[in-house]
Scaffold this active site. Structure first.
Site, short mmCIF file in Angstrom:
data_model
loop_
_atom_site.label_atom_id
_atom_site.label_comp_id
_atom_site.label_asym_id
_atom_site.label_seq_id
_atom_site.Cartn_x
_atom_site.Cartn_y
_atom_site.Cartn_z
N LYS A 156 0.88 -1.17 0.15
CA LYS A 156 0.14 0.03 -0.09
C LYS A 156 0.90 1.26 -0.02
CE LYS A 156 -4.25 0.68 2.33
NZ LYS A 156 -4.95 0.66 3.71
O1 G3P Z 1 -9.65 1.59 4.61
C1 G3P Z 1 -9.14 2.97 4.96
C2 G3P Z 1 -9.65 3.15 6.37
O2 G3P Z 1 -9.02 2.29 7.38
C3 G3P Z 1 -9.91 4.52 7.03
O3 G3P Z 1 -11.07 4.16 7.72
O4 G3P Z 1 -12.83 4.81 9.36
O5 G3P Z 1 -10.19 5.54 9.51
O6 G3P Z 1 -11.62 6.48 8.18
P1 G3P Z 1 -11.44 5.22 8.66
#
Ligand code: G3P
Length: 274
Positions: A97
């Site tokens: 990634k």
């Molecule tokens: O896949 C990306 C993710 O981990 C971000 O999620 O909920 O932290 O915006 P969030």
């Protein structure tokens, strides 16, 4: 749409794979920190190599994204190659990634480091998931550089639209795919009106350009958003562990189940019970 679990927590990952609904895993430095902190708090010693090895083995046959933490092109390429060399031989399912743009602010000049790292790793036949996509143009450049997957952050764009307009919200609140009217104005950021709209634009742009890169709807927060990401053609949706059971819940399903359970004919059960 394929469903990935967005987690670095071994217990969550094990359970999601037991449920049989997982087509892959996405991790990031924050998710890994969260999982590691939980174990450290419990006083458990952690060997990060064995820990990630176990995750990769559980996921055998499905892809697992591991993120670089370096910010220069050289650093990202070296770390990406090292991660791949260390972990891909375990189950042959690693993607690296890479942030689309590792600059920390607009004045930082390193805007192309991510794209250059994607290009170099892809040329070296290392599959890349390009992360932190907030505008469709980023997805286009990442795909052109060779990314196998691009990850628009749907939930975070919704948060951003609400935060910058002083709208109170809870992280799991639904944000309409068609956008939010506030004081007679449709909220938007760079012409994007919602997280799902961002995903939709990425899907369309890559399709128009005949690029084979898959769009992974990331930062999904609730079942409705998962459905909408699937409807706009996301190839993959990555979902936090807690949202997975929410995809199955409905009061009428419970009600129907209660009726069926009450109505079981004794002779039928006796004949068919395992
Ligand atoms: O896949 C990306 C993710 O981990 C971000 O999620 O909920 O932290 O915006 P969030």
């Amino acid at each position: 749409m394929k469903i990935f679990i967005d987690s670095a927590d071994l217990d969550e990952i094990k359970q999601a794979y037991v449920w049989g609904v997982c087509d892959g895993i996405t991790t990031n430095p924050s998710l890994l920190k969260k999982a590691v902190d939980v174990r450290k708090k419990k006083g458990q010693k952690l060997d990060i190599k064995s820990y990630l090895t176990e995750i990769l083995k559980i996921a055998k046959g499905t892809p697992v994204s591991l993120e670089v933490t370096e910010r220069t092109v050289k650093g990202m390429i070296e770390q990406g190659k090292k991660l791949y060399a260390l972990f891909n031989p375990i189950a042959h399912n690693v993607l690296i990634k890479i942030p689309v743009n590792p600059a920390l602010n607009a004045a930082d000049t390193n805007h192309f480091e991510g794209i250059a790292a994607i290009k170099a790793l892809s040329n070296a036949k290392i599959p890349v998931n390009c992360t932190l996509i907030f505008i469709p143009e980023q997805a286009l450049l990442a795909a052109k550089a060779g990314a196998k997957i691009v990850s628009p952050f749907a939930g975070r764009i919704d948060d951003y639209l609400r935060t910058t307009n002083a709208i109170k919200f809870d992280k799991s609140d639904y944000f309409p795919a068609h956008g939010w009217m506030e004081k007679g104005r449709l909220l938007s950021d760079h012409g994007v009106v919602s997280g799902v709209d961002l995903v939709r634009q990425c899907v369309q742009i890559l399709k128009n350009a005949n690029l084979k890169t898959e769009v992974l709807a990331a930062s999904l927060r609730n079942p409705r958003q998962v459905r909408e990401a699937a409807l706009v053609g996301a190839h993959i949706g990555t979902i936090p562990f807690t949202v997975i059971p929410d995809l199955l819940k409905h009061s009428k399903t419970y009600e129907g189940m209660a009726t069926f359970t009450n109505d079981v004919v004794k002779e039928y059960l006796e004949l068919t019970k395992g």
